[in-house]
Enzyme design. Structure first.
Site, mmCIF file in Angstrom:
data_model
loop_
_atom_site.group_PDB
_atom_site.id
_atom_site.type_symbol
_atom_site.label_atom_id
_atom_site.label_comp_id
_atom_site.label_asym_id
_atom_site.label_seq_id
_atom_site.Cartn_x
_atom_site.Cartn_y
_atom_site.Cartn_z
ATOM 1 N N HIS A 29 33.076 115.667 -55.812
ATOM 2 C CA HIS A 29 31.609 116.656 -55.423
ATOM 3 C C HIS A 29 31.863 115.951 -54.969
ATOM 4 O O HIS A 29 31.877 114.545 -53.670
ATOM 5 C CB HIS A 29 30.863 116.155 -56.316
ATOM 6 C CG HIS A 29 30.184 115.318 -56.954
ATOM 7 N ND1 HIS A 29 31.013 114.596 -57.641
ATOM 8 C CD2 HIS A 29 28.882 114.977 -56.880
ATOM 9 C CE1 HIS A 29 30.020 113.544 -58.332
ATOM 10 N NE2 HIS A 29 29.213 113.490 -57.547
ATOM 11 N N HIS A 31 29.039 114.098 -53.156
ATOM 12 C CA HIS A 31 28.185 113.231 -52.729
ATOM 13 C C HIS A 31 28.258 111.998 -52.335
ATOM 14 O O HIS A 31 29.738 111.393 -52.463
ATOM 15 C CB HIS A 31 26.954 112.995 -54.521
ATOM 16 C CG HIS A 31 26.062 113.626 -54.867
ATOM 17 N ND1 HIS A 31 25.675 113.957 -56.578
ATOM 18 C CD2 HIS A 31 25.021 114.414 -54.316
ATOM 19 C CE1 HIS A 31 25.273 114.920 -56.321
ATOM 20 N NE2 HIS A 31 24.860 115.358 -55.403
ATOM 21 N N ASP A 33 28.721 108.253 -53.194
ATOM 22 C CA ASP A 33 29.424 107.780 -53.637
ATOM 23 C C ASP A 33 30.973 108.559 -54.192
ATOM 24 O O ASP A 33 31.511 107.257 -54.507
ATOM 25 C CB ASP A 33 28.759 107.369 -55.129
ATOM 26 C CG ASP A 33 27.978 108.417 -55.713
ATOM 27 O OD1 ASP A 33 27.615 109.684 -55.455
ATOM 28 O OD2 ASP A 33 28.237 108.018 -57.451
ATOM 29 N N HIS A 109 27.081 119.975 -63.037
ATOM 30 C CA HIS A 109 26.571 119.195 -62.212
ATOM 31 C C HIS A 109 25.085 119.356 -61.290
ATOM 32 O O HIS A 109 25.029 120.555 -60.935
ATOM 33 C CB HIS A 109 27.291 117.918 -60.999
ATOM 34 C CG HIS A 109 26.847 116.952 -60.706
ATOM 35 N ND1 HIS A 109 25.622 116.286 -61.480
ATOM 36 C CD2 HIS A 109 26.931 116.026 -59.879
ATOM 37 C CE1 HIS A 109 25.111 115.079 -60.648
ATOM 38 N NE2 HIS A 109 25.948 114.791 -59.119
#
Length: 270
Positions: A29, A31, A33, A109
């Site tokens: 995904h 994000h 990190d 999420h």
């Protein structure tokens, strides 16, 4: 490679993994990190003279941003970056070669997110070298024996295939489930997996936080492993509020025994 956070290429160097070994990157995904290290790694590959294609499997939103970054920072790259958009809401095979398949695992999420299930394909049985030598079976026939053929000697004796081979090891599988709230039905997609990596951001003391931010507790990760009949569970993605992750390990082991904590640069036998 699964996900490519900031500093990924430095970790590859520390592990002495040659950059040419990385041919596919699966991004769960968008994000930071999980993807901030991608453009730096792509640039470094180009500076080192890479010529082989690099395949990126990720949400379609990443493609436009990645193309813009490469146009600015990676001119004359010297190799092709091939983008494969994936639908995080579907459970499907997105990659296959002679040895394995890769499936998406829809997760829950704050943005479209999927895990990945790597399944090793069954391999042929191993020949029993002492039996091959004893019956003087020519090398040209070994593949037929592996594929199930019996052997007939010059005297007409039929040697059953079961005496000539030993079964191959069971195929292995690895499920990567990161950044998701607890999904009671998740185990159905990863039934019997050899190794499960499941995020364990929080402990029991922060269950409301886990629910609010769409993350899981260590106990919930263990519940998924137990219900899936997994061989082992690897915990990771810890909240920085825990100075000692042993508390997460203890809570998980109350539900599922074969658990370990993931640490940077660990090498884990699946």
């Amino acid at each position: 490679m699964v996900d490519c956070g900031e500093g990924a290429q430095l970790q590859l160097r520390r592990l002495r993994v040659h950059f040419s070994k990385v041919s596919h990157v699966f991004v769960s995904h968008l994000h930071g990190d999980h993807c901030f290290g991608l453009i730096g790694m792509i640039s470094t590959f180009g500076l080192l003279g890479r010529t082989a294609k690099l395949h990126i499997h990720a949400n379609e939103q990443l493609e436009e941003m990645l193309n813009s970054q490469m146009a600015l920072f990676c001119r004359d790259l010297g190799y092709e970056v091939v983008f494969h958009p994936i639908d995080a809401s579907r459970h499907e095979v997105i990659y296959e070669d002679r040895s394995l398949t890769v499936e998406t695992i829809p997760l829950c999420h704050r943005m479209p997110t999927c895990g990945f299930l790597f399944r090793e394909k069954p391999s042929l049985p191993h020949i029993r070298r002492e039996m091959i030598d004893f019956y003087q079976i020519p090398t040209s026939q070994i593949q037929n024996v592996k594929n199930g053929a019996d052997w007939t000697t010059e005297e007409g004796e039929v040697v059953p295939n079961s005496r000539l081979v030993v079964p191959a090891a069971p195929p292995r599988s690895y499920a990567y489930c990161s950044d998701t709230r607890y999904m009671p039905e998740l185990h159905e997609m990863i039934k019997g997996v050899s190794t499960l990596y499941h995020e364990s951001t929080y402990g029991d003391d922060n269950l409301p936080m886990a629910e609010k931010y769409f993350h899981s507790t260590a106990r919930q990760a263990a519940m998924v492993a137990r219900d899936a009949g997994a061989g082992q569970l690897v915990l990771g993605h810890y909240s920085s509020r825990y100075d000692d992750e042993q508390v997460l390990l203890r809570q998980a082991r109350e539900v599922f025994e074969n658990v370990r904590l993931a640490n940077e640069l660990d090498v884990i036998n699946v």
